[in-house]
Design a protein around this motif. Structure first.
Motif, PDB file in Angstrom:
ATOM      1  N   GLY A 122     -57.633  46.970  42.167  1.00  0.00           N
ATOM      2  CA  GLY A 122     -56.230  47.150  42.499  1.00  0.00           C
ATOM      3  C   GLY A 122     -55.460  48.006  41.520  1.00  0.00           C
ATOM      4  N   GLU A 123     -56.100  48.414  40.403  1.00  0.00           N
ATOM      5  CA  GLU A 123     -55.402  49.223  39.404  1.00  0.00           C
ATOM      6  C   GLU A 123     -55.866  50.674  39.402  1.00  0.00           C
ATOM      7  OE1 GLU A 123     -55.271  47.577  35.520  1.00  0.00           O
ATOM      8  OE2 GLU A 123     -54.552  45.608  36.184  1.00  0.00           O
ATOM      9  N   GLY A 124     -56.863  50.996  40.191  1.00  0.00           N
ATOM     10  CA  GLY A 124     -57.356  52.368  40.262  1.00  0.00           C
ATOM     11  C   GLY A 124     -56.565  53.169  41.276  1.00  0.00           C
ATOM     12  N   PRO A 125     -57.073  54.313  41.698  1.00  0.00           N
ATOM     13  CA  PRO A 125     -58.379  54.840  41.318  1.00  0.00           C
ATOM     14  C   PRO A 125     -58.387  55.397  39.895  1.00  0.00           C
ATOM     15  CG  PRO A 125     -57.225  56.424  42.669  1.00  0.00           C
ATOM     16  CD  PRO A 125     -56.384  55.191  42.651  1.00  0.00           C
ATOM     17  N   TYR A 126     -59.594  55.667  39.412  1.00  0.00           N
ATOM     18  CA  TYR A 126     -59.780  56.150  38.058  1.00  0.00           C
ATOM     19  C   TYR A 126     -60.537  57.474  38.053  1.00  0.00           C
ATOM     20  CZ  TYR A 126     -58.863  51.228  36.841  1.00  0.00           C
ATOM     21  OH  TYR A 126     -58.312  49.970  36.706  1.00  0.00           O
ATOM     22  N   LEU A 127     -60.313  58.246  37.005  1.00  0.00           N
ATOM     23  CA  LEU A 127     -61.107  59.441  36.754  1.00  0.00           C
ATOM     24  C   LEU A 127     -62.069  59.105  35.618  1.00  0.00           C
ATOM     25  CD1 LEU A 127     -61.927  62.337  37.034  1.00  0.00           C
ATOM     26  CD2 LEU A 127     -59.865  63.042  35.842  1.00  0.00           C
ATOM     27  N   LEU A 128     -63.339  58.893  35.970  1.00  0.00           N
ATOM     28  CA  LEU A 128     -64.353  58.474  35.008  1.00  0.00           C
ATOM     29  C   LEU A 128     -65.032  59.699  34.412  1.00  0.00           C
ATOM     30  CD1 LEU A 128     -64.835  56.380  37.819  1.00  0.00           C
ATOM     31  CD2 LEU A 128     -65.583  55.076  35.835  1.00  0.00           C
ATOM     32  N   CYS A 129     -65.029  59.781  33.093  1.00  0.00           N
ATOM     33  CA  CYS A 129     -65.543  60.960  32.386  1.00  0.00           C
ATOM     34  C   CYS A 129     -66.701  60.559  31.482  1.00  0.00           C
ATOM     35  CB  CYS A 129     -64.443  61.597  31.555  1.00  0.00           C
ATOM     36  SG  CYS A 129     -63.021  62.147  32.546  1.00  0.00           S
ATOM     37  N   ALA A 130     -67.852  61.172  31.701  1.00  0.00           N
ATOM     38  CA  ALA A 130     -69.053  60.785  30.963  1.00  0.00           C
ATOM     39  C   ALA A 130     -69.684  61.960  30.234  1.00  0.00           C
ATOM     40  CB  ALA A 130     -70.079  60.177  31.925  1.00  0.00           C
ATOM     41  N   ASN A 131     -70.469  61.626  29.217  1.00  0.00           N
ATOM     42  CA  ASN A 131     -71.323  62.613  28.573  1.00  0.00           C
ATOM     43  C   ASN A 131     -72.490  62.922  29.495  1.00  0.00           C
ATOM     44  OD1 ASN A 131     -72.175  59.814  27.910  1.00  0.00           O
ATOM     45  ND2 ASN A 131     -73.899  60.855  26.931  1.00  0.00           N
ATOM     46  N   HIS A 132     -73.125  64.053  29.283  1.00  0.00           N
ATOM     47  CA  HIS A 132     -74.172  64.497  30.204  1.00  0.00           C
ATOM     48  C   HIS A 132     -75.342  65.065  29.412  1.00  0.00           C
ATOM     49  CE1 HIS A 132     -76.083  65.666  33.789  1.00  0.00           C
ATOM     50  NE2 HIS A 132     -75.495  66.824  34.024  1.00  0.00           N
ATOM     51  N   SER A 133     -76.493  64.426  29.509  1.00  0.00           N
ATOM     52  CA  SER A 133     -77.672  64.894  28.776  1.00  0.00           C
ATOM     53  C   SER A 133     -78.902  65.040  29.650  1.00  0.00           C
ATOM     54  CB  SER A 133     -78.002  63.916  27.634  1.00  0.00           C
ATOM     55  OG  SER A 133     -78.334  62.635  28.160  1.00  0.00           O
ATOM     56  N   ASN A 134     -78.829  64.527  30.893  1.00  0.00           N
ATOM     57  CA  ASN A 134     -80.028  64.459  31.713  1.00  0.00           C
ATOM     58  C   ASN A 134     -79.649  64.523  33.191  1.00  0.00           C
ATOM     59  OD1 ASN A 134     -82.252  62.812  33.240  1.00  0.00           O
ATOM     60  ND2 ASN A 134     -83.184  63.273  31.264  1.00  0.00           N
ATOM     61  N   LEU A 135     -80.530  65.086  34.004  1.00  0.00           N
ATOM     62  CA  LEU A 135     -80.271  65.191  35.443  1.00  0.00           C
ATOM     63  C   LEU A 135     -80.090  63.828  36.104  1.00  0.00           C
ATOM     64  CD1 LEU A 135     -82.807  67.992  36.482  1.00  0.00           C
ATOM     65  CD2 LEU A 135     -80.316  68.106  36.659  1.00  0.00           C
ATOM     66  N   TRP A 136     -80.653  62.792  35.486  1.00  0.00           N
ATOM     67  CA  TRP A 136     -80.574  61.461  36.071  1.00  0.00           C
ATOM     68  C   TRP A 136     -79.224  60.776  35.841  1.00  0.00           C
ATOM     69  CZ3 TRP A 136     -83.737  59.524  39.571  1.00  0.00           C
ATOM     70  CH2 TRP A 136     -85.027  60.035  39.661  1.00  0.00           C
ATOM     71  N   ASP A 137     -78.386  61.330  34.989  1.00  0.00           N
ATOM     72  CA  ASP A 137     -77.130  60.657  34.634  1.00  0.00           C
ATOM     73  C   ASP A 137     -76.282  60.238  35.836  1.00  0.00           C
ATOM     74  OD1 ASP A 137     -77.696  60.765  31.924  1.00  0.00           O
ATOM     75  OD2 ASP A 137     -76.649  62.656  31.625  1.00  0.00           O
ATOM     76  N   PRO A 138     -75.932  61.144  36.745  1.00  0.00           N
ATOM     77  CA  PRO A 138     -75.094  60.718  37.871  1.00  0.00           C
ATOM     78  C   PRO A 138     -75.799  59.739  38.800  1.00  0.00           C
ATOM     79  CG  PRO A 138     -75.833  62.978  38.186  1.00  0.00           C
ATOM     80  CD  PRO A 138     -76.206  62.591  36.782  1.00  0.00           C
ATOM     81  N   VAL A 139     -77.112  59.915  38.947  1.00  0.00           N
ATOM     82  CA  VAL A 139     -77.882  59.024  39.821  1.00  0.00           C
ATOM     83  C   VAL A 139     -77.867  57.600  39.261  1.00  0.00           C
ATOM     84  CG1 VAL A 139     -80.152  58.550  40.817  1.00  0.00           C
ATOM     85  CG2 VAL A 139     -79.358  60.923  40.561  1.00  0.00           C
ATOM     86  N   LEU A 140     -78.129  57.475  37.957  1.00  0.00           N
ATOM     87  CA  LEU A 140     -78.160  56.149  37.339  1.00  0.00           C
ATOM     88  C   LEU A 140     -76.786  55.485  37.382  1.00  0.00           C
ATOM     89  CD1 LEU A 140     -80.464  56.735  34.221  1.00  0.00           C
ATOM     90  CD2 LEU A 140     -81.052  55.726  36.437  1.00  0.00           C
ATOM     91  N   PHE A 141     -75.736  56.280  37.181  1.00  0.00           N
ATOM     92  CA  PHE A 141     -74.397  55.700  37.223  1.00  0.00           C
ATOM     93  C   PHE A 141     -74.088  55.147  38.609  1.00  0.00           C
ATOM     94  CE2 PHE A 141     -69.874  55.940  38.176  1.00  0.00           C
ATOM     95  CZ  PHE A 141     -69.365  55.126  37.172  1.00  0.00           C
ATOM     96  N   VAL A 142     -74.294  55.945  39.632  1.00  0.00           N
ATOM     97  CA  VAL A 142     -73.962  55.519  41.000  1.00  0.00           C
ATOM     98  C   VAL A 142     -74.789  54.309  41.417  1.00  0.00           C
ATOM     99  CG1 VAL A 142     -74.095  56.184  43.429  1.00  0.00           C
ATOM    100  CG2 VAL A 142     -73.127  57.769  41.767  1.00  0.00           C
TER     101      VAL A 142
END
Length: 201
Positions: free
Chosen positions: A34-54
């Motif tokens: 109820g307090e979002g939406p949010y803009l989530l900002c992450a570090n990026h070192s590997n192609l798997w990063d977005p996959v693992l997050f989702v």
């Protein structure tokens, strides 16, 4: 807000991917309902990063992701990415269309996940941070959320994903300035790396 195709893909891939690349997810209590939406900002070192997050987040977590446009020219993959809600960005230029899509997605209630450094980084905490994240958060009126994703991915070893506390971007006037966009983008990445015990230069 999610479609049936996304839900089916998530159910199939989650147990398979997280079996080989397990995740230790922390900080989800910071994303208060109820307090979002949010803009989530992450570090990026590997192609798997977005996959693992989702896949580590609940299926019901409504999130869209920016991805480099080159991926969308790959047969099958491009259509697949669009079908699950990913949208392209031309990283080498000022992609106004992608920025408008991002801001509108936030205004429509989607959380947005992106990598402010713009590319994979070999030396964590020592890359240039693009100003886009700060600008999008200010224009959409949402909070920034730092996210740290462990930089060492190993089979059957847990990769930490740590979600930090949301914070409102600081700016003056109605839309802020270019300098303020950059300052806020740098701040969210400073906080993201700090979650992993890494100090930015």
């Amino acid at each position: 807000m999610r479609n049936k195709f996304y839900a089916a893909v998530w159910r199939v891939l989650r147990p398979l991917v997280l079996f080989f690349l397990p995740v230790e997810l922390r900080g989800t209590e910071n994303l208060k309902e109820g307090e979002g939406p949010y803009l989530l900002c992450a570090n990026h070192s590997n192609l798997w990063d977005p996959v693992l997050f989702v896949l580590s987040m609940p299926q019901a977590f409504n999130v869209r992701i920016m991805a480099k446009k080159q991926l969308f020219s790959i047969p099958v993959l491009g259509g697949f990415l669009r079908a699950i809600g990913v949208f392209p960005v031309d990283r080498g230029h000022s992609d106004i269309g992608a920025v408008k899509t991002a801001i509108q997605s936030l205004r429509d209630g989607w959380n947005l996940f992106l990598f402010p450094e713009g590319t994979r980084v070999k030396n964590p905490g020592h890359a240039e941070v693009k100003s886009g994240a700060g600008m999008m958060a200010i224009r959409a009126g949402v909070k920034l959320v730092p996210v740290f994703i462990g930089t060492k991915k190993r089979l059957f070893r847990r990769t930490p994903i740590i979600i930090g506390a949301p914070f409102a971007p600081e700016y003056t006037g109605r839309k802020g300035t270019a300098e303020e966009y950059t300052a806020n983008a740098r701040e969210v990445m400073r906080r993201a790396y700090a979650l992993g015990g890494i100090e930015c230069e």
